[in-house]
Design an enzyme around this catalytic site. Structure first.
Site, PDB file in Angstrom:
ATOM      1  N   HIS A  31       0.846  -1.186  -0.001  1.00 54.55           N
ATOM      2  CA  HIS A  31      -0.060  -0.013  -0.189  1.00 54.55           C
ATOM      3  C   HIS A  31       1.029   1.180  -0.049  1.00 54.55           C
ATOM      4  CE1 HIS A  31      -2.332  -3.200   1.771  1.00 54.55           C
ATOM      5  NE2 HIS A  31      -3.468  -2.780   1.270  1.00 54.55           N
ATOM      6  N   HIS A 265      -4.041   3.482  -3.285  1.00 53.53           N
ATOM      7  CA  HIS A 265      -4.267   2.683  -2.015  1.00 53.53           C
ATOM      8  C   HIS A 265      -3.479   1.387  -1.782  1.00 53.53           C
ATOM      9  CE1 HIS A 265      -6.089   1.199   1.456  1.00 53.53           C
ATOM     10  NE2 HIS A 265      -6.271  -0.084   0.902  1.00 53.53           N
ATOM     11  N   GLU A 412     -17.529  -4.638  24.610  1.00 48.44           N
ATOM     12  CA  GLU A 412     -16.634  -5.728  24.728  1.00 48.44           C
ATOM     13  C   GLU A 412     -15.354  -5.615  23.579  1.00 48.44           C
ATOM     14  OE1 GLU A 412     -19.915  -5.974  24.112  1.00 48.44           O
ATOM     15  OE2 GLU A 412     -20.540  -6.850  26.076  1.00 48.44           O
ATOM     16  N   HIS A 474     -28.016 -16.054  24.939  1.00 50.93           N
ATOM     17  CA  HIS A 474     -26.724 -15.905  26.297  1.00 50.93           C
ATOM     18  C   HIS A 474     -25.857 -17.450  26.522  1.00 50.93           C
ATOM     19  CE1 HIS A 474     -28.808 -12.191  26.667  1.00 50.93           C
ATOM     20  NE2 HIS A 474     -27.925 -11.737  27.617  1.00 50.93           N
TER      21      HIS A 474
HETATM   22  C1  LIG Z   1     -11.122  -4.884   9.746  1.00 46.05           C
HETATM   23  C2  LIG Z   1     -10.651  -4.668   8.726  1.00 46.05           C
HETATM   24  N1  LIG Z   1     -11.533  -4.501   7.482  1.00 46.05           N
HETATM   25  C3  LIG Z   1     -10.978  -4.534   6.172  1.00 46.05           C
HETATM   26  C4  LIG Z   1      -9.687  -4.447   6.045  1.00 46.05           C
HETATM   27  C5  LIG Z   1      -9.116  -4.115   4.658  1.00 46.05           C
HETATM   28  N2  LIG Z   1      -8.698  -2.886   4.147  1.00 46.05           N
HETATM   29  C6  LIG Z   1      -7.370  -2.698   4.196  1.00 46.05           C
HETATM   30  S1  LIG Z   1      -6.992  -0.857   3.933  1.00 46.05           S
HETATM   31  C7  LIG Z   1      -8.723  -0.753   3.724  1.00 46.05           C
HETATM   32  C8  LIG Z   1      -9.281   0.433   3.718  1.00 46.05           C
HETATM   33  C9  LIG Z   1      -8.644   1.534   4.526  1.00 46.05           C
HETATM   34  O1  LIG Z   1      -9.091   2.815   4.089  1.00 46.05           O
HETATM   35  P1  LIG Z   1      -8.189   4.116   4.810  1.00 46.05           P
HETATM   36  O2  LIG Z   1      -8.178   4.021   6.239  1.00 46.05           O
HETATM   37  O3  LIG Z   1      -8.947   5.377   4.308  1.00 46.05           O
HETATM   38  O4  LIG Z   1      -6.781   3.831   4.316  1.00 46.05           O
HETATM   39  P2  LIG Z   1      -6.055   4.766   2.863  1.00 46.05           P
HETATM   40  O5  LIG Z   1      -7.093   4.320   1.826  1.00 46.05           O
HETATM   41  O6  LIG Z   1      -6.075   6.114   3.198  1.00 46.05           O
HETATM   42  O7  LIG Z   1      -4.689   3.916   3.063  1.00 46.05           O
HETATM   43  C10 LIG Z   1      -9.449  -1.848   4.010  1.00 46.05           C
HETATM   44  C11 LIG Z   1     -10.961  -1.887   3.888  1.00 46.05           C
HETATM   45  C12 LIG Z   1      -8.906  -4.460   7.138  1.00 46.05           C
HETATM   46  N3  LIG Z   1      -7.384  -4.278   7.152  1.00 46.05           N
HETATM   47  N4  LIG Z   1      -9.278  -4.524   8.362  1.00 46.05           N
END
Ligand SMILES: Cc1ncc(C[n+]2csc(CCOP(=O)(O)OP(=O)(O)O)c2C)c(N)n1
Length: 667
Positions: A31, A265, A412, A474
């Protein structure tokens, strides 16, 4: 901070951008966009504010830095490299490769300076709240002038982090508790994987949301170094509220065709675009992983200044130690997380009478609180039911952090990730509790604790359908199997006072991974042992409770099913079927024993039946094909415990009957 000219500053920031872009390109995955966009804010933070010592990465007085959006790992690795940590260019070149110290997402314990494992979005925000909570709690305990009094906890987070519920829970907790030393820099670039955040994240005003949580919120342009500097300074000056700084950035900054789009990204820029980016930024196309000499020299100056800050801190810390020897001992007990070697023996002394294992656990908590200074306990609004509060230990709350009991509220997921933050920082031995059913709401932090080898006790009470009238919503059925499926978690399901004592001692003494204690709501009868209690055998996770010489089969059970198995054995003995009783309070421990021990406890020649009021899938590996597992393969029902025992076949008579017909059916 050294005062270089604008040109050198730009070059230094571009160094971070290009190390990240080169690293991702070489790995052919990763990334680049986030590091390229957030490089300015990270650079200002690290050079002008963050207190660190690359020679002593875990220095107590350092500011903590958490990269919540772990996908931007090359930003952290590049900064660690430039700041002089043990992160070489070779490490950067090995990004995402087998056994490298620079995996796709930062992993705690691999590279000095990585404070926690991040990747599942939102977790880092929760962890950061935990770091800040720990700072406040320890500082309150030690009094004014102490060595952990004035560090800050910085986190960077992205849109993805702030969309996640766990970050909202944690932010709400941090606002309530007025954790003023927590400062989050929000990489506000309006882009996630699928495209612009307007696709799914436009209906709310993040500023107002965080203000409503009780945070101090500012906004600043992501290229304006002095503006970022001033915002951080203002956030530091605001000690009564946590701070969010919305830093308006451009993802993939510098890339002519990909900047500001989701194309930057999560994929390498590509050779052509990488070259175009370098040209656009006035950067040489080769060599890759270039750190210009003047940029290196600049960071060397930064390091010198950081070293002076540390010297200053060390002198103050030394003076404080001299003047407060008693407090210094408390600090050391936290740093070392001291646990008495004979903790098990101490917990086994004066055992309480049989009861529900949650109540027995509560009795252990009182003793542990007195013996383990770094122990801190918490619950997600269920202290009354989990029974794990320290009596007279005081509540941790806004402006009053010296207590032993953390009220996490009904959160939680955040509770797990905040407690992980406490454990990452290594200054507390945290325990957190909820109903076992709600493990579902906090499984991600349990997994991360296991992966990151954190010392933490996850307490789950109301561990089976026998909690009764609350019904199937539960009543855990699959949760033991779920927990045991996570590598590196030790799951204890004790049956009686002695087993609860050893389970708790093990949770406190284990290093390199978390422990789960699974405890009953209902009262349990005493377990009658053949001979005197052997704590060492018990600590091996599986041992014979009774083993008559002429036994022809073995019953293996855990927790509430140990006394049930014992009662069934008595009925079977009356009918001439003599069996052994084995308790396996911790399957992982038992499986780690030498074969000889396991075979002595569970003789392979004897037919074996496992009884556990749960799915019980994992017992098949111990009972074998000819064996029997008496478990529960459907959801529970709302009814009194006794009625459920009848309906689900967990009475001594019904268990005896099943075992008898199983034995009768054997060749
Ligand atoms: C809980 C979770 N869901 C999905 C992902 C997959 N994922 C990695 S980065 C991303 C998008 C993040 O966007 P942002 O925080 O705006 O990062 P940027 O595009 O600025 O690098 C996703 C959905 C993840 N890493 N963790």
């Amino acid at each position: 901070m050294p005062s270089p000219n604008r040109e050198l500053l730009e070059k230094a920031v571009n160094t971070i951008r290009m190390l990240a872009a080169d690293g991702v390109q070489k790995a052919n995955s990763g990334h680049p966009g986030m590091p390229m966009g957030a490089a300015d804010m990270a650079f200002v933070l690290w050079t002008r504010h963050l207190r660190f010592d690359p020679q002593e990465p875990r220095w107590l007085g350092r500011d903590r830095f958490i990269l919540s959006g772990g996908h931007g790992s090359m930003l952290l690795y590049s900064l660690l490299h430039l700041a002089g940590f043990d992160c070489t260019l070779e490490d950067l070149r090995s990004f995402r490769q087998l056994h490298s110290r620079t995996p796709g997402h930062p992993e705690f314990g691999l590279l000095p300076g990585v404070e926690c494992t991040t990747g599942p979005l939102g977790q880092g925000v929760g962890n950061a709240v935990g770091f800040a909570l720990g700072q406040a709690m320890l500082s309150a305990k030690l009094g004014p002038g102490n060595p952990v009094e004035d560090h800050f906890v910085y986190a960077t987070c992205g849109d993805g982090d702030l969309m996640e519920g766990v970050a909202s829970e944690a932010a709400s907790f941090a606002g309530h508790n007025k954790l003023g030393r927590l400062i989050c820099l929000y990489d506000d670039n309006g882009i996630t994987i699928d495209g612009k955040t307007t696709l799914s994240f436009s209906g709310e005003d993040v500023t107002k949301r965080f203000e409503a949580y009780g945070w101090h919120v500012q906004a600043v342009d992501g290229r304006d170094h002095d503006g970022i500097d001033r915002a951080i300074a203002a956030a530091k000056a605001e000690l009564a509220r946590p701070s969010l700084i919305r830093v308006k950035t451009v993802i993939g900054f510098g890339s002519p065709r990909k900047a500001g789009t989701s194309a930057a990204h999560g994929a390498p820029l590509g050779e052509e675009e990488l070259a175009a980016t370098k040209r656009a930024l006035g950067w040489p196309e080769t060599p890759r992983f270039l750190v210009p000499d003047d940029v290196r020299a600049f960071w060397a100056e930064v390091q010198k200044e950081k070293a002076l800050q540390k010297q200053d801190w060390a002198a103050r810390a030394e003076g404080w130690r001299r003047e407060h020897p008693e407090q210094a001992r408390i600090l050391d007990a936290h740093v070392q997380r001291t646990v008495p070697e004979d903790l098990a023996a101490r917990l086994l002394a004066d055992l309480p009478a049989p009861d529900s294992t949650r109540k027995l656990g509560g009795a252990m908590v009182q003793k542990i609180a007195a013996l383990v200074p770094s122990f801190v306990t918490g619950s997600a609004d269920l202290f009354e039911s989990n029974n794990n509060d320290v009596k007279g230990g005081g509540a941790v709350g806004p402006g009053n952090y010296a207590g032993r009991n953390v009220f996490y509220g009904v959160r939680e997921h955040a509770m797990g990730s905040i407690a992980n933050g406490l454990a990452y920082d290594g200054l507390f031995l945290p325990a957190v509790a909820t109903f076992m059913q709600f493990l579902d709401y906090m499984r991600a932090p349990v997994r991360l604790a296991a992966l990151s080898r954190l010392e933490i006790a996850f307490l789950y009470t109301h561990d089976s359908i026998f909690l009764g009238e609350d019904g199937p919503t539960h009543q855990p059925v699959e949760h033991l199997t779920t927990l045991r499926a996570v590598p590196n978690v030790e799951v204890w399901r004790p049956a009686d006072p002695a087993e609860v004592a050893v389970a708790w001692a093990s949770a406190m003494q284990r290093r390199g991974g978390p422990t789960s204690l699974v405890l009953t709501r209902q009262k349990l009868p005493a377990v009658k042992r053949d001979g005197p209690l052997d704590p060492e055998a018990l600590a091996r996770g599986g041992y014979a409770v009774s083993s008559p010489a002429k036994a022809s089969f073995t019953i293996l059970a855990t927790g509430s099913e140990v006394p049930l198995g014992q009662a069934a054995l008595e009925l079977l003995a009356q009918r001439g079927r003599v069996g052994r009783l084995v308790s396996v309070p911790c399957l992982e421990r038992f499986l780690a024993q030498p074969q000889g021990w396991r075979d002595a406890v569970l003789p392979p020649a004897l037919p074996t039946v496992a009884i556990e009021a749960a799915r019980g899938l994992e017992w098949w590996r111990l009972v074998g094909r000819e064996g029997l597992v008496i478990g529960i393969d459907r959801f529970g029902e709302s009814a009194p415990e006794k009625a459920l025992s009848e309906a689900f076949g967990f009475t001594p008579a019904k268990v005896a009957e099943r075992i008898e017909s199983w034995l009768a059916g054997m060749r």
